[in-house]
Scaffold this motif. Structure first.
Motif, short mmCIF file in Angstrom:
data_model
loop_
_atom_site.label_atom_id
_atom_site.label_comp_id
_atom_site.label_asym_id
_atom_site.label_seq_id
_atom_site.Cartn_x
_atom_site.Cartn_y
_atom_site.Cartn_z
N ARG A 638 0.81 -1.23 0.00
CA ARG A 638 0.00 0.00 0.00
C ARG A 638 0.84 1.27 0.00
O ARG A 638 0.36 2.33 -0.35
CB ARG A 638 -0.91 0.02 1.22
CG ARG A 638 -2.17 -0.77 0.98
CD ARG A 638 -2.99 -0.80 2.23
NE ARG A 638 -3.33 0.53 2.71
CZ ARG A 638 -3.59 0.80 3.97
NH1 ARG A 638 -3.53 -0.15 4.88
NH2 ARG A 638 -3.92 2.02 4.34
N GLU A 641 7.43 2.57 -2.23
CA GLU A 641 7.77 3.30 -3.46
C GLU A 641 8.70 2.44 -4.32
O GLU A 641 9.74 1.98 -3.86
CB GLU A 641 8.48 4.62 -3.15
CG GLU A 641 8.81 5.36 -4.44
CD GLU A 641 9.56 6.68 -4.27
OE1 GLU A 641 10.29 6.82 -3.27
OE2 GLU A 641 9.44 7.54 -5.15
N TYR A 673 -1.48 -0.29 -5.84
CA TYR A 673 -1.54 0.42 -4.56
C TYR A 673 -0.34 1.34 -4.36
O TYR A 673 -0.45 2.37 -3.73
CB TYR A 673 -1.55 -0.57 -3.39
CG TYR A 673 -2.89 -1.21 -3.11
CD1 TYR A 673 -3.99 -0.44 -2.78
CD2 TYR A 673 -3.03 -2.59 -3.15
CE1 TYR A 673 -5.21 -1.04 -2.51
CE2 TYR A 673 -4.26 -3.19 -2.87
CZ TYR A 673 -5.33 -2.40 -2.55
OH TYR A 673 -6.54 -2.99 -2.28
N VAL A 675 3.60 3.29 -4.92
CA VAL A 675 4.09 4.55 -5.46
C VAL A 675 5.15 4.22 -6.51
O VAL A 675 5.92 3.29 -6.32
CB VAL A 675 4.77 5.36 -4.32
CG1 VAL A 675 5.35 6.66 -4.83
CG2 VAL A 675 3.80 5.60 -3.17
N TYR A 680 1.82 8.12 -6.04
CA TYR A 680 0.98 6.91 -6.02
C TYR A 680 0.50 6.69 -7.45
O TYR A 680 0.11 7.66 -8.14
CB TYR A 680 -0.22 7.11 -5.08
CG TYR A 680 0.13 6.75 -3.67
CD1 TYR A 680 0.06 5.43 -3.26
CD2 TYR A 680 0.56 7.71 -2.77
CE1 TYR A 680 0.42 5.07 -1.96
CE2 TYR A 680 0.93 7.36 -1.48
CZ TYR A 680 0.85 6.03 -1.08
OH TYR A 680 1.22 5.67 0.18
N GLU A 709 -4.53 4.29 -1.56
CA GLU A 709 -4.07 5.62 -1.13
C GLU A 709 -3.86 6.45 -2.39
O GLU A 709 -3.66 5.91 -3.48
CB GLU A 709 -2.71 5.53 -0.43
CG GLU A 709 -2.58 4.44 0.61
CD GLU A 709 -3.32 4.74 1.88
OE1 GLU A 709 -3.27 5.90 2.33
OE2 GLU A 709 -3.96 3.81 2.42
N GLY A 716 0.26 9.75 1.33
CA GLY A 716 -0.91 9.06 0.77
C GLY A 716 -2.14 9.17 1.66
O GLY A 716 -2.06 9.08 2.88
#
Ligand code: BGC
Length: 930
Positions: A638, A641, A673, A675, A680, A709, A716
């Motif tokens: 979630r 990155e 989800y 980045v 994101y 997010e 996020g």
């Protein structure tokens, strides 16, 4: 598609063929396989009692009528007998060691405890049998990566002992791997079984497919879609895989065989594309032509062995080495023969365009920064049956660099790091590292310079979406009618299990409010995916083999055919969009969702997704290619990155999506989800608008992953739908009620404040309307459904009323009936029947207090409540719903004892209380009527 319109038996036949063609035979000493008629088999391994039809999470939640594992399929096949003594021993042991299903979402064990096999038992059974077949089973999935430990990637001690003891006792032994993804294979040389075969997770008829290969009814033609290295540490992504915050992809384009074939050939146990057959083939290159940077190769494959079989032809390119630096091999074309009889041959012509052979220059080393360039120098082509053994077919020289497509900087990394580069030395390559080119422009500024023009609002002029459909008004004239509230509402999808669409499905979108419905926008339905329809109502659907298995067939016609059947089942259930195929790259073998995805190679991945989409498109429905993009691990999915170069993003991670869009006309995409390079993906203008829409010409809808997010790395928020719309990600998935903005998102205020322009909302609204207008739901809605809809309606199955647990509830004189909640079984896939007896006719209400009790924040915990045969309500808690929540539901008037069916599709729901109360007695209601 003749005869019956939807026919599970026919669907099952294609799925069975896919499992058989997807099985990859790695070893077959002394031609132990195929097993002859009359073979006496000793079947070892406890997973014969729990065949894994798929991995776990949303991609594995298809309710099936039945599952046929290897044991069931062997028992049914009268050509073989299974050793009874061994079976009796297992039966007794399994009684005391039942299947351990763990603690629900993302906490299912990767393996099941194995029975101790003593040398005495093994040699006794060996004396009564001709061959040992040993099954090893594994699972993993959403929110739960594999682990490099024993029981997941590695064998457990008991499994090792079982293989050791059995291979010593039996002259002939076959190990079958019922796994989602490749596992460590060091044990093969240690224990030396006669044969080893990956049979993957084959869906509900997986056992039949595996036995078709064991028996020789199908000659194995599956080929590896990943490289199997000696050790997990040998994979170049191993150092960064699984990091929770930032995953810096230093290996760059050197993923999978691109790394191994360039730098570390000796670390490979089984090369990419490898797989054995029961026959032999000869592959010869008949001709090679090159004109103006295009190439054409003609190849003939002949069956030189003694049995009929199929072969996969693979074409690799080796690009020049003195500019950008390139891998030693890249797959650029492949095909599979039909079934060739001994002596028969088949020819193929592979045409390659400049674009197929170009590389993306993100540094400017070729003199053409941010362009796809056909580099100057020598191009060698290799043709064969796996990446390692493919022989040189031709060379050709490109005298001057050719710019194939000039682009601009997009999605570049914002932080610097060193990336891997191949440098030619002697006959091989050495690993070098160079500075990655970093971003010089901020996508925010690019967005501002490209804002769309607003359509002046007109208010309701009485136009319906059907007027656009029938060409009476333009889409702009239609969209002009939508108020600001309509615009923010249409960009919210509802779910899970929205009552507005087929019960138990993942999401509803389009006409989700009364006002939108008033404009004639129907509510479209989407559901997981990818290997079958997930309906949390408990309704059954057909479960297909997992993604890895399907791609291992290398048979794109078969995948297309299989997904045609899937399309029919979707249509039959009034679902417009499947939430799949999942097509993230197998960057590392431990990714938990590799089972859903296809391969470490982007070309093979793209072709597989395109084939599946083409199948569904023939039936008028579609699939959602997901998770766009770089979603290559479940750990921290979630927030993590992924930092990667533009070159790696385009050539490796986006290439498959590009193929699916350009070749199959994909028109639904789900962002991931995580980045990518600062943003994101749900909110990445570069990814969603500039690359997907503007460059590739994508014209469909884009949706976020569920409760994703949004915004930028470290900032996020689930409520930041403004960022999502700015990126032109049309649908935020999902909220409970769009009209009341039940997620409390910031769309309304951002629109009012001009932080997102009205034109941007209008643009998303038009994308959604265009999509819905071209789906079966629309034709049905405007009464123009075709013959197929009518036939499917007639075919629709009646679901039987089956249950696992019966509970009595009596409503007393006070009109209150308490259900003993301690007797409700809330485990995954359980149906509780509550028989409600009462004295007074009338309207009843159900009251419950529930919460999620599970480790994973993103767990999806659905409960469907049916009264007799009518769904009266659905609740889906997310893992983060930790507070008690009260639920009230009206139950239609009741005149006699009724049954409430509670179906739990997942573990993890806790119920504090449940009462059934009389709201209004029927006599009174009758009085009112008078
Ligand atoms: C998964 C998606 C899935 C969605 C709806 C998410 O958690 O990542 O693949 O389609 O849930 O179930």
């Amino acid at each position: 598609m003749s005869g019956k319109v939807f026919d599970t038996e026919e669907f099952a036949k294609v799925a069975r063929r896919s499992v058989a063609e997807g099985a990859v035979l790695l070893k077959n000493d002394g031609d132990v396989l195929p097993l002859g008629e009359g073979t006496r088999i000793a079947l070892f391994g406890r997973s014969q009692y729990n065949y894994y039809k798929s991995g776990t999470g949303s991609g594995g939640m298809v309710n099936t009528k039945y599952v046929i594992g290897v044991k069931e399929a062997l028992e049914e096949d009268k050509r073989f007998t299974l050793n009874q003594e061994l079976k009796d021993t297992y039966d007794a042991w399994i009684g005391d060691h039942p299947f351990d299903k763990g603690e629900g979402w993302a906490s299912e064990p990767w393996f099941q405890e194995e029975m101790d096999i003593t040398p005495e038992l093994a040699s006794k059974v060996a004396g009564q049998s001709d061959v040992a077949v040993i099954l090893i089973g594994r699972t993993a999935g959403e929110d739960q990566d594999n682990s490099s430990k024993s029981g997941s990637f590695l064998l457990t001690e008991k499994e090792r002992k079982m293989i050791d003891v059995v291979t010593k006792a039996f002259e002939k032994s076959v190990v079958l791997l019922n796994v989602g993804n490749i596992i460590d294979m060091k044990w093969v040389s240690e224990f030396n079984p006669s044969a080893v075969m990956y049979i993957w997770q084959g869906g509900q008829v997986g056992g039949y497919g595996a036995v078709d290969v064991l028996s020789g009814d199908v000659n194995p033609s599956g080929r590896l879609t990943d490289t199997i290295a000696k050790d997990i540490k040998d994979y170049p992504s191993d150092a960064s895989f699984g990091s929770k915050e930032r995953n810096i992809q230093q290996e760059d384009i050197y993923v999978g065989y691109r790394y191994f074939e360039t730098f570390a050939k000796d670390k490979v146990l089984y090369p990419f594309g490898f797989g054995l057959s029961y026959t032999e083939f000869e592959t010869s290159v008949k001709s090679f032509n090159s004109t103006d940077a295009e190439a054409s190769i003609e190849v003939t494959v002949t069956n030189t062995g003694k049995r009929a079989g199929q072969q996969v032809v693979q074409v690799y390119v080796e690009k020049p080495h003195d500019g950008l630096g390139n891998p030693a091999r890249e797959l650029v074309a492949f095909d599979k023969t039909k079934e060739l009889e001994p002596g028969q041959f088949e020819s193929f012509v592979f045409d390659l365009t400049a674009y197929d052979l170009a590389s993306f220059d993100d540094s400017g080393v070729t003199g053409h920064k941010n362009a796809y360039v056909l580099e100057k120098g020598n191009y060698s082509f290799y043709v064969g049956s796996d990446v390692r053994s493919a022989g040189k077919a031709a060379d050709y020289e490109v005298p001057e660099a050719v710019v194939v497509e000039q682009l601009t900087e997009t999605l570049a990394p914002t932080i610097g790091y060193k990336r891997m580069k191949a440098v030619a030395s002697g006959d091989g390559f050495t690993v070098d590292f160079e500075d990655v080119p970093v971003a010089t422009v901020d996508p925010k500024d690019v967005r501002l310079s490209e804002l769309p023009e607003e359509i002046a609002q007109t208010g309701d002029k009485g136009y319906k979406l059907s007027d656009v459909y029938h060409g009476k008004v333009s889409m702009d004239e239609f969209i002009a009618q939508l108020s600001d509230a309509d615009l923010t509402c249409i960009c919210r999808g509802e779910g899970m299990s929205s009552p507005k669409v087929t019960p138990g499905c993942g999401g509803a979108f389009g006409g989700v409010t009364d006002s939108l419905l008033g404009f004639g926008i129907p509510v479209a339905c989407c559901s997981d995916g990818p290997s079958g329809i997930r309906m949390d109502s408990g309704k059954t659907a057909f479960a297909m083999p997992n993604g890895t298995c399907l791609t291992a067939t290398w048979n794109m016609d078969l995948l297309e055919e299989l997904y045609k059947w899937e399309g029919l089942e979707l249509r039959k259930n009034k679902i417009d969009v499947l939430l799949g195929p999942g097509m993230n790259l197998h960057r590392h073998p431990l990714n938990g969702r590799n089972f859903e995805y296809f391969s470490e190679d982007p070309f093979l991945t793209g072709k597989s997704a395109a084939a599946q989409l083409k199948g569904m498109h023939q039936i008028g429905v579609t699939g959602t290619i997901k998770h766009f993009a770089l979603n290559t691990q479940e750990t921290g999915r979630r927030f993590v990155e992924h930092v990667a170069s533009q070159r790696a993003i385009r050539q490796i991670y986006l290439k498959g999506y590009e193929i699916a869009v350009k070749e199959a006309g994909a028109h639904a995409v789900m962002t991931s989800y995580g980045v990518v390079n600062g943003y994101y993906t749900s909110s990445s203008y570069d990814l969603v608008t500039r690359i997907l829409r503007n460059e590739w010409g994508f014209e469909g809808i884009i949706m976020t992953d569920w409760w994703a997010e949004a915004g930028t790395f470290g900032q996020g928020k689930r409520t930041d739908t403004a960022s999502v719309v700015r990126a032109q990600n049309d649908l935020y998935m999902v909220c409970g009620d769009s009209a009341t903005n039940s997620n409390g998102d910031n769309s309304d205020e951002a629109l009012a404040a001009g932080e997102v322009t009205r034109a941007e909302f209008q643009r998303c609204a038009a994308n959604i309307c265009r999509f819905v207008m071209n789906k079966p739901v629309f034709a049905r809605y405007i009464g123009e459904g075709n013959e197929l809809d009518i036939k499917l309606e007639e075919d629709a199955d009646e679901e039987e009323l089956l249950f696992d647990k019966m509970i009595d509830c009596r409503v007393g004189d006070d009109g209150v009936g308490k259900v003993d909640v301690s007797s409700i079984v809330t485990t995954r896939n359980t149906t509780n029947m509550i028989s409600v007896a009462f004295k007074k006719w009338g309207y009843y209400k159900l009251h419950m207090t529930v919460r999620a009790n599970t480790k994973s924040e993103l767990a999806q915990i659905p409960l469907t409540i049916t009264k007799d045969k009518e769904v009266v309500g659905m609740i889906t808690l997310a893992g983060h719903d930790k507070e008690w929540r009260t639920i009230d539901m009206d139950i239609s008037p009741s005149f006699s004892t009724f049954y409430l069916k509670l179906y739990f599709a997942q573990d993890g729901m806790e119920i504090k209380d449940m009462t059934i109360t009389l709201e209004q007695a029927l006599e009174k209601w009758l009085d009112d009527m008078d």
